[in-house]
Design a protein around this motif. Structure first.
Motif, PDB file in Angstrom:
ATOM      1  N   CYS A  65      -0.640  51.191 -47.310  1.00  0.00           N
ATOM      2  CA  CYS A  65       0.647  51.626 -47.851  1.00  0.00           C
ATOM      3  C   CYS A  65       1.756  51.584 -46.804  1.00  0.00           C
ATOM      4  N   ASP A  66       2.967  51.366 -47.301  1.00  0.00           N
ATOM      5  CA  ASP A  66       4.145  51.250 -46.436  1.00  0.00           C
ATOM      6  C   ASP A  66       4.803  52.597 -46.169  1.00  0.00           C
ATOM      7  N   ILE A  67       4.776  53.484 -47.164  1.00  0.00           N
ATOM      8  CA  ILE A  67       5.440  54.782 -47.059  1.00  0.00           C
ATOM      9  C   ILE A  67       4.564  55.843 -47.708  1.00  0.00           C
ATOM     10  N   VAL A  68       4.949  57.100 -47.504  1.00  0.00           N
ATOM     11  CA  VAL A  68       4.304  58.214 -48.180  1.00  0.00           C
ATOM     12  C   VAL A  68       5.367  59.021 -48.912  1.00  0.00           C
ATOM     13  N   ILE A  69       5.034  59.455 -50.109  1.00  0.00           N
ATOM     14  CA  ILE A  69       5.802  60.482 -50.810  1.00  0.00           C
ATOM     15  C   ILE A  69       4.832  61.634 -50.985  1.00  0.00           C
ATOM     16  N   ALA A  70       5.139  62.761 -50.331  1.00  0.00           N
ATOM     17  CA  ALA A  70       4.211  63.887 -50.268  1.00  0.00           C
ATOM     18  C   ALA A  70       4.652  65.042 -51.152  1.00  0.00           C
ATOM     19  N   ASN A  71       3.700  65.569 -51.914  1.00  0.00           N
ATOM     20  CA  ASN A  71       3.913  66.780 -52.692  1.00  0.00           C
ATOM     21  C   ASN A  71       3.738  67.952 -51.734  1.00  0.00           C
ATOM     22  N   LEU A  72       4.850  68.568 -51.358  1.00  0.00           N
ATOM     23  CA  LEU A  72       4.839  69.659 -50.393  1.00  0.00           C
ATOM     24  C   LEU A  72       4.986  71.028 -51.055  1.00  0.00           C
ATOM     25  N   THR A  73       4.734  71.072 -52.356  1.00  0.00           N
ATOM     26  CA  THR A  73       4.748  72.331 -53.080  1.00  0.00           C
ATOM     27  C   THR A  73       3.672  73.240 -52.477  1.00  0.00           C
ATOM     28  N   PHE A  75       0.562  75.345 -51.720  1.00  0.00           N
ATOM     29  CA  PHE A  75      -0.742  75.209 -52.368  1.00  0.00           C
ATOM     30  C   PHE A  75      -1.744  76.115 -51.662  1.00  0.00           C
ATOM     31  N   ARG A  76      -2.279  77.064 -52.381  1.00  0.00           N
ATOM     32  CA  ARG A  76      -3.275  77.999 -51.855  1.00  0.00           C
ATOM     33  C   ARG A  76      -2.759  78.766 -50.631  1.00  0.00           C
ATOM     34  N   GLY A  77      -1.487  79.104 -50.650  1.00  0.00           N
ATOM     35  CA  GLY A  77      -0.873  79.842 -49.554  1.00  0.00           C
ATOM     36  C   GLY A  77       0.630  79.626 -49.561  1.00  0.00           C
ATOM     37  N   PRO A  78       1.326  80.078 -48.530  1.00  0.00           N
ATOM     38  CA  PRO A  78       2.785  79.967 -48.526  1.00  0.00           C
ATOM     39  C   PRO A  78       3.309  78.587 -48.132  1.00  0.00           C
ATOM     40  N   SER A  79       2.435  77.713 -47.673  1.00  0.00           N
ATOM     41  CA  SER A  79       2.859  76.420 -47.146  1.00  0.00           C
ATOM     42  C   SER A  79       2.238  75.280 -47.942  1.00  0.00           C
ATOM     43  N   ALA A  80       2.652  74.086 -47.599  1.00  0.00           N
ATOM     44  CA  ALA A  80       2.094  72.881 -48.205  1.00  0.00           C
ATOM     45  C   ALA A  80       0.607  72.764 -47.881  1.00  0.00           C
ATOM     46  N   ASP A  81      -0.096  71.977 -48.671  1.00  0.00           N
ATOM     47  CA  ASP A  81      -1.524  71.732 -48.503  1.00  0.00           C
ATOM     48  C   ASP A  81      -1.828  71.130 -47.134  1.00  0.00           C
ATOM     49  N   ALA A  82      -2.846  71.663 -46.461  1.00  0.00           N
ATOM     50  CA  ALA A  82      -3.211  71.202 -45.120  1.00  0.00           C
ATOM     51  C   ALA A  82      -3.561  69.717 -45.085  1.00  0.00           C
ATOM     52  N   THR A  84      -2.511  67.373 -47.099  1.00  0.00           N
ATOM     53  CA  THR A  84      -1.272  66.618 -47.296  1.00  0.00           C
ATOM     54  C   THR A  84      -0.484  66.548 -45.994  1.00  0.00           C
ATOM     55  N   LEU A  85      -0.491  67.634 -45.234  1.00  0.00           N
ATOM     56  CA  LEU A  85       0.238  67.642 -43.967  1.00  0.00           C
ATOM     57  C   LEU A  85      -0.399  66.696 -42.949  1.00  0.00           C
ATOM     58  N   VAL A  86      -1.724  66.551 -42.987  1.00  0.00           N
ATOM     59  CA  VAL A  86      -2.388  65.569 -42.122  1.00  0.00           C
ATOM     60  C   VAL A  86      -1.922  64.167 -42.514  1.00  0.00           C
ATOM     61  N   GLU A  87      -1.878  63.892 -43.816  1.00  0.00           N
ATOM     62  CA  GLU A  87      -1.431  62.571 -44.287  1.00  0.00           C
ATOM     63  C   GLU A  87       0.030  62.321 -43.894  1.00  0.00           C
ATOM     64  N   LEU A  88       0.871  63.319 -44.038  1.00  0.00           N
ATOM     65  CA  LEU A  88       2.274  63.209 -43.644  1.00  0.00           C
ATOM     66  C   LEU A  88       2.374  62.847 -42.161  1.00  0.00           C
ATOM     67  N   GLY A  89       1.617  63.561 -41.327  1.00  0.00           N
ATOM     68  CA  GLY A  89       1.618  63.285 -39.888  1.00  0.00           C
ATOM     69  C   GLY A  89       1.083  61.904 -39.552  1.00  0.00           C
ATOM     70  N   TRP A  90       0.106  61.449 -40.319  1.00  0.00           N
ATOM     71  CA  TRP A  90      -0.453  60.114 -40.095  1.00  0.00           C
ATOM     72  C   TRP A  90       0.639  59.063 -40.274  1.00  0.00           C
ATOM     73  N   PHE A  91       1.399  59.158 -41.364  1.00  0.00           N
ATOM     74  CA  PHE A  91       2.474  58.195 -41.616  1.00  0.00           C
ATOM     75  C   PHE A  91       3.575  58.318 -40.565  1.00  0.00           C
ATOM     76  N   ALA A 142       9.575  66.698 -40.021  1.00  0.00           N
ATOM     77  CA  ALA A 142       8.846  65.433 -40.143  1.00  0.00           C
ATOM     78  C   ALA A 142       9.422  64.566 -41.249  1.00  0.00           C
ATOM     79  N   VAL A 143       9.779  65.200 -42.376  1.00  0.00           N
ATOM     80  CA  VAL A 143      10.315  64.428 -43.496  1.00  0.00           C
ATOM     81  C   VAL A 143      11.690  63.854 -43.138  1.00  0.00           C
ATOM     82  N   GLU A 144      12.576  64.683 -42.594  1.00  0.00           N
ATOM     83  CA  GLU A 144      13.914  64.180 -42.246  1.00  0.00           C
ATOM     84  C   GLU A 144      13.851  63.138 -41.138  1.00  0.00           C
ATOM     85  N   TYR A 145      13.051  63.381 -40.109  1.00  0.00           N
ATOM     86  CA  TYR A 145      12.937  62.429 -39.007  1.00  0.00           C
ATOM     87  C   TYR A 145      12.269  61.138 -39.473  1.00  0.00           C
ATOM     88  N   GLY A 146      11.279  61.261 -40.347  1.00  0.00           N
ATOM     89  CA  GLY A 146      10.507  60.101 -40.772  1.00  0.00           C
ATOM     90  C   GLY A 146      11.112  59.286 -41.892  1.00  0.00           C
TER      91      GLY A 146
END
Length: 181
Positions: A65-73, A75-82, A84-91, A142-146
């Motif tokens: 894949c060329d880009i990621v669109i991440a669901n940062l809603t 999930f199971r706590g006050p923050s985004a899914d762990a 998903t955050l690994v995938e975001l960081g990978w991209f 990460a989202v704004e910079y990336g």
């Protein structure tokens, strides 16, 4: 011209009808000239422990894949899914475009305070991150910079159900406009 392949990161794979939800997101991407790829489509690699097979299949899909669109809603706590955050960081780490959205209109500090109050023995004096952001500062950073765009949030300031797709579609539209500019 090759079409832009979009990795659809998020804990949506845990929804009761994850496959139908993935198809709806893929259809939205197609309306904007993007090819959505959902991790739910990745078949676990054979001859691996199930979790390793899923991880390696998702990793292979991310490579394609060329880009990621991440669901940062949250999930199971006050923050985004762990995961998903690994995938975001990978991209982000590979210099690929990063976009994200959240169906929650509640700022991260308020969600964090509420979770801490629910703990049986909250740590007294624990500092709260209070920049008024949608998540821990590293996530919107990460989202704004990336990708050059902020996390897309509900435009009316009202939280949506986790599986609502209107904020996702707004994110896809903004990403497509940004990529085709």
């Amino acid at each position: 011209m090759t079409q832009i392949q979009v990795y659809l990161a998020g804990p949506d794979v845990f929804l009761p009808d994850a496959a139908a939800h993935a198809r709806a997101k893929i259809a939205i991407c197609a309306r904007y000239g993007l090819v959505g790829r959902a991790p739910a489509e990745a078949a676990a690699l054979p001859n691996e422990d199930p979790w390793r097979g899923i991880f390696l299949a998702d990793l292979r899909m991310m490579e394609e894949c060329d880009i990621v669109i991440a669901n940062l809603t949250p999930f199971r706590g006050p923050s985004a899914d762990a995961g998903t955050l690994v995938e975001l960081g990978w991209f982000l780490g590979r210099g690929r475009k990063v976009f994200g959205y959240s169906n929650s209109a509640v700022p991260f500090p308020a969600r964090s305070i509420e979770q801490r109050r629910a703990l049986p023995d909250p740590l007294p004096g624990l500092m709260e991150e209070n920049f008024g952001l949608s998540d821990n500062l590293m996530v919107p950073g990460a989202v704004e910079y990336g990708g050059g765009l902020p996390i897309v949030l509900p435009p009316d300031g009202l939280s949506r159900r986790f599986d609502a797709l209107d904020v996702f579609e707004s994110c896809v539209a903004q990403a497509a406009t940004s990529l085709h500019a």
